[in-house]
Design a protein around this motif. Structure first.
Motif, mmCIF file in Angstrom:
data_model
loop_
_atom_site.group_PDB
_atom_site.id
_atom_site.type_symbol
_atom_site.label_atom_id
_atom_site.label_comp_id
_atom_site.label_asym_id
_atom_site.label_seq_id
_atom_site.Cartn_x
_atom_site.Cartn_y
_atom_site.Cartn_z
ATOM 1 N N ASP A 324 0.843 -1.192 0.000
ATOM 2 C CA ASP A 324 0.000 0.000 0.000
ATOM 3 C C ASP A 324 0.880 1.244 0.000
ATOM 4 O O ASP A 324 2.111 1.180 -0.008
ATOM 5 C CB ASP A 324 -0.945 -0.006 1.203
ATOM 6 N N ALA A 325 0.237 2.401 0.024
ATOM 7 C CA ALA A 325 0.971 3.661 -0.076
ATOM 8 C C ALA A 325 1.950 3.838 1.076
ATOM 9 O O ALA A 325 3.069 4.332 0.888
ATOM 10 C CB ALA A 325 -0.015 4.829 -0.120
ATOM 11 N N GLN A 326 1.559 3.408 2.283
ATOM 12 C CA GLN A 326 2.433 3.567 3.442
ATOM 13 C C GLN A 326 3.711 2.764 3.282
ATOM 14 O O GLN A 326 4.809 3.246 3.595
ATOM 15 C CB GLN A 326 1.692 3.133 4.708
ATOM 16 N N ASP A 356 -1.150 -9.545 6.085
ATOM 17 C CA ASP A 356 -0.305 -9.395 7.258
ATOM 18 C C ASP A 356 0.605 -8.187 7.026
ATOM 19 O O ASP A 356 1.404 -8.172 6.098
ATOM 20 C CB ASP A 356 0.529 -10.659 7.473
ATOM 21 N N LYS A 357 0.506 -7.190 7.888
ATOM 22 C CA LYS A 357 1.249 -5.951 7.691
ATOM 23 C C LYS A 357 2.758 -6.161 7.761
ATOM 24 O O LYS A 357 3.523 -5.382 7.203
ATOM 25 C CB LYS A 357 0.815 -4.917 8.731
ATOM 26 N N SER A 358 3.189 -7.201 8.460
ATOM 27 C CA SER A 358 4.624 -7.443 8.593
ATOM 28 C C SER A 358 5.181 -8.327 7.481
ATOM 29 O O SER A 358 6.397 -8.500 7.385
ATOM 30 C CB SER A 358 4.921 -8.105 9.942
ATOM 31 N N ALA A 359 4.315 -8.885 6.642
ATOM 32 C CA ALA A 359 4.763 -9.871 5.652
ATOM 33 C C ALA A 359 5.758 -9.282 4.664
ATOM 34 O O ALA A 359 6.769 -9.911 4.333
ATOM 35 C CB ALA A 359 3.564 -10.456 4.905
ATOM 36 N N LEU A 360 5.480 -8.076 4.159
ATOM 37 C CA LEU A 360 6.350 -7.481 3.151
ATOM 38 C C LEU A 360 7.776 -7.365 3.668
ATOM 39 O O LEU A 360 8.720 -7.835 3.034
ATOM 40 C CB LEU A 360 5.825 -6.102 2.754
ATOM 41 N N TYR A 361 7.959 -6.763 4.840
ATOM 42 C CA TYR A 361 9.303 -6.530 5.348
ATOM 43 C C TYR A 361 9.976 -7.827 5.790
ATOM 44 O O TYR A 361 11.183 -8.001 5.621
ATOM 45 C CB TYR A 361 9.248 -5.544 6.512
ATOM 46 N N THR A 362 9.200 -8.748 6.368
ATOM 47 C CA THR A 362 9.785 -10.018 6.801
ATOM 48 C C THR A 362 10.344 -10.786 5.619
ATOM 49 O O THR A 362 11.475 -11.285 5.662
ATOM 50 C CB THR A 362 8.732 -10.875 7.530
ATOM 51 N N ILE A 363 9.589 -10.869 4.547
ATOM 52 C CA ILE A 363 10.041 -11.634 3.386
ATOM 53 C C ILE A 363 11.178 -10.909 2.666
ATOM 54 O O ILE A 363 12.128 -11.546 2.192
ATOM 55 C CB ILE A 363 8.860 -11.936 2.442
#
Length: 443
Positions: A324-326, A356-363
Motif C-alpha cells: 500500500d501507499a504507506q 499481514d502488515k509485517s509480511a512485506l518486510y519479513t520476506i
C-alpha cells in the motif's frame, strides 16, 4: 593455492580439488557438539546453502567413507581433534534438494517429485540385495523406483528409505534437505499452494517427526514457511534464521574471510569498494558479505550486479503488487539511505502476503533484499531495517521505482517542492525520478 573461483560449483569434493576454498568446516564441529534433532537454516538464495549441505554429506556419509577423509585434511574440523574426525564416514546419509522440483501445476510438480525421488532411490539399490532389509519394504522401494507409487506411498518415501538404511547399517540416518521451500514458492506463484503444502507436510512429517531412524536432520531454505503449515506438531525443530545467533557465520563470507581472499588474490586495494558493493548483511551478530557476488568479482575483476541477475526477482514484484501507499513510502525512505522501524513476523506464510502488515518486510529481509542493523529487537519484534549494499540498492531502483504507486507519490513530492525548479538537487532521487516520469528540468 587454487585461485580459480568456484562459480556454480555446489559439490564439496569438486570444490576441494580445483578451486579457491573458504573453510567452513567449523560448522561440522558445531553440529557434533550441539545439534538439535532438526535444524532449519534459512538464508537468501546463492549464499552457499547447497555447498554447505554437500560438505555435510561428504563428511558424514558412510557410502563416501573410502575417499572423504582426505577432503578434510588440514581444515578446521581436522584441527579440532581426532574425536571429531572419528565421526567422518560413520552415518548413512540421505541428501536431496527440492530446488529443481518446479512446476506450473500440481500435476506437473507431483510428477517431478515422483521422478526425482525415483532417481534418489536409484542411489540405494544395494538395499534390495541386503539380507537385513525386510522384503515388504523392498517391494515398496521398487514401486517408487519404477514410479508406480501413488501419492500416499510417495509422501512416505523418505521415511521408507530411512527405515531400510537403518536395517541395513544398524545405525541411525542423517537427513539433509536443501531448498526445502523452493516448491512452496512455485506453488504459491502458480495457484496450487494448498496441494503442495499438504504433500510436503506428509513427506517431511513422516521423516522428521517421532522417527527412531533419524540421528538428526539439517534443512535449508529461504523462508521458514510457518511451523503451522508444514512443520505441524514438530516440537524438535530449531529454526536458525538471519536473526539467530546460532550458526550465524557458516553461510556467507565474513569480513575476515573476504579480507583473506583479497590478500591471497592480490586485490587488497579493492576492499573498500568490495565492502560498499557486497557487504552489509547482518546475520545474527556477524556482518556478512554476499558470497556469490564476491567470488564473481574476484573472477571478473570488476564490480557488477551479480546476485540480482540470478533470478527473475518474481517474489519482489509480487510483494510490491500487494504494497500500500504507506509501505511504498517506507521503501522510498530506504532508498534515501535511511532505516525504517518495522515489526517482523518470522512465522509468515505466503498466504499472509496482502493481509499481514509485517509480511512485506519479513520476506524482504529473509530473501536478502533488506537487512537488520542489529540482531536485537528494539522492543517486541521491532527491528531497524536498511538496504544492505549498492548491489541491492540497484535492484530497488529498477523494480521499486517502476512501481506505479511510487511514481505517483514521487511526482507529487517533486512537484510540490517549491525549490524543485530552481534547485533540483534538493530532491535526493531527482535523476531517477525525472527519467521515470519523463520530466525535463530546465534551470
Amino acid at each position: 593455492m587454487h585461485k580459480a573461483m568456484p562459480i556454480g560449483v555446489e559439490d564439496f569434493c569438486e570444490l576441494r580439488k580445483g578451486y579457491y576454498f573458504v573453510d567452513k568446516t567449523r560448522f561440522i564441529r558445531q553440529l557434533l557438539d550441539e545439534h538439535s534433532k532438526v535444524t532449519l537454516l534459512t538464508r537468501p538464495r546463492r549464499f552457499g546453502k547447497t555447498l554447505t549441505m554437500s560438505m555435510l554429506d561428504w563428511f558424514f556419509s558412510i557410502d563416501k567413507a573410502d575417499k572423504s577423509r582426505e577432503l578434510f585434511v588440514g581444515l578446521d574440523i581436522e584441527r579440532a581433534g581426532a574425536s571429531y574426525m572419528g565421526a567422518c564416514g560413520q552415518y548413512p546419509v540421505v541428501f536431496l534438494t527440492f530446488k529443481d522440483t518446479n512446476g506450473l501445476s500440481w500435476e506437473m510438480m507431483q510428477g517431478l517429485f515422483s521422478s526425482y525421488i525415483s532417481m534418489l532411490f536409484l542411489r540405494y539399490t544395494y538395499l534390495l540385495d541386503s539380507p537385513r532389509v525386510q522384503d515388504p519394504l523392498k517391494k515398496r522401494f521398487q514401486q517408487i523406483v519404477e514410479m508406480e507409487a501413488d501419492e500416499a506411498r510417495l509422501s512416505a518415501a523418505l521415511a521408507l528409505l530411512m527405515e531400510m538404511l537403518r536395517q541395513h547399517y544398524g545405525r541411525q540416518v542423517i537427513l539433509l534437505i536443501d531448498e526445502y521451500d523452493a516448491p512452496v514458492q512455485q506453488a504459491w506463484e502458480n495457484g496450487f499452494y494448498r496441494e503442495c503444502i499438504a504433500f510436503l507436510k506428509q513427506l517431511l512429517g513422516s521423516a522428521l517427526k517421532s522417527n527412531d531412524n533419524l540421528a538428526f536432520a539439517v534443512l535449508t531454505g529461504v523462508l521458514r514457511v510457518a511451523k503451522e503449515s508444514i512443520f505441524s506438531d514438530l516440537n524438535n525443530l530449531d529454526v536458525c534464521s538471519v536473526l539467530s545467533t546460532r550458526y550465524d557465520d557458516v553461510i556467507g563470507f565474513t569480513s575476515e574471510e573476504v579480507t583473506e581472499m583479497a590478500h591471497d588474490l592480490g586485490r587488497e586495494d579493492r576492499l573498500p569498494e568490495i565492502r560498499r558493493w557486497y557487504d552489509g548483511y547482518h546475520f545474527g551478530e556477524v556482518e556478512i558479505y554476499n558470497p556469490w557476488s564476491v567470488i564473481n568479482f574476484f573472477r571478473n575483476d570488476r564490480f557488477g550486479d551479480y546476485w540480482v541477475n540470478t533470478s527473475g526477482n518474481g517474489i519482489l514484484r509480487a510483494l510490491l503488487e500487494k504494497a500500500d501507499a504507506q509501505r511504498i513510502e517506507a521503501l522510498q525512505t530506504l532508498l534515501d539511505g535511511d532505516t525504517i522501524q518495522v515489526t517482523l513476523n518470522e512465522r509468515v506464510i505466503y498466504e499472509d502476503i496482502g493481509r499481514d502488515k509485517s509480511a512485506l518486510y519479513t520476506i524482504l529481509l529473509l530473501t536478502g533484499y533488506l537487512t537488520t542493523t542489529t540482531s536485537v529487537a528494539t522492543r517486541r519484534n521491532r527491528y531497524a531495517l536498511r538496504i544492505p549494499n549498492k548491489e541491492i540498492r540497484d535492484i530497488y531502483v529498477t523494480e521499486i521505482l517502476n512501481h506505479p504507486l511510487l511514481i505517483l507519490l514521487s511526482a507529487v513530492r517533486i512537484l510540490m517542492d517549491p525549490l524543485f525548479f530552481v534547485w533540483p538537487e534538493r530532491c535526493k532521487m531527482r535523476t531517477e525520478f525525472c527519467v521515470l516520469l519523463e520530466l525535463r528540468v530546465y534551470v
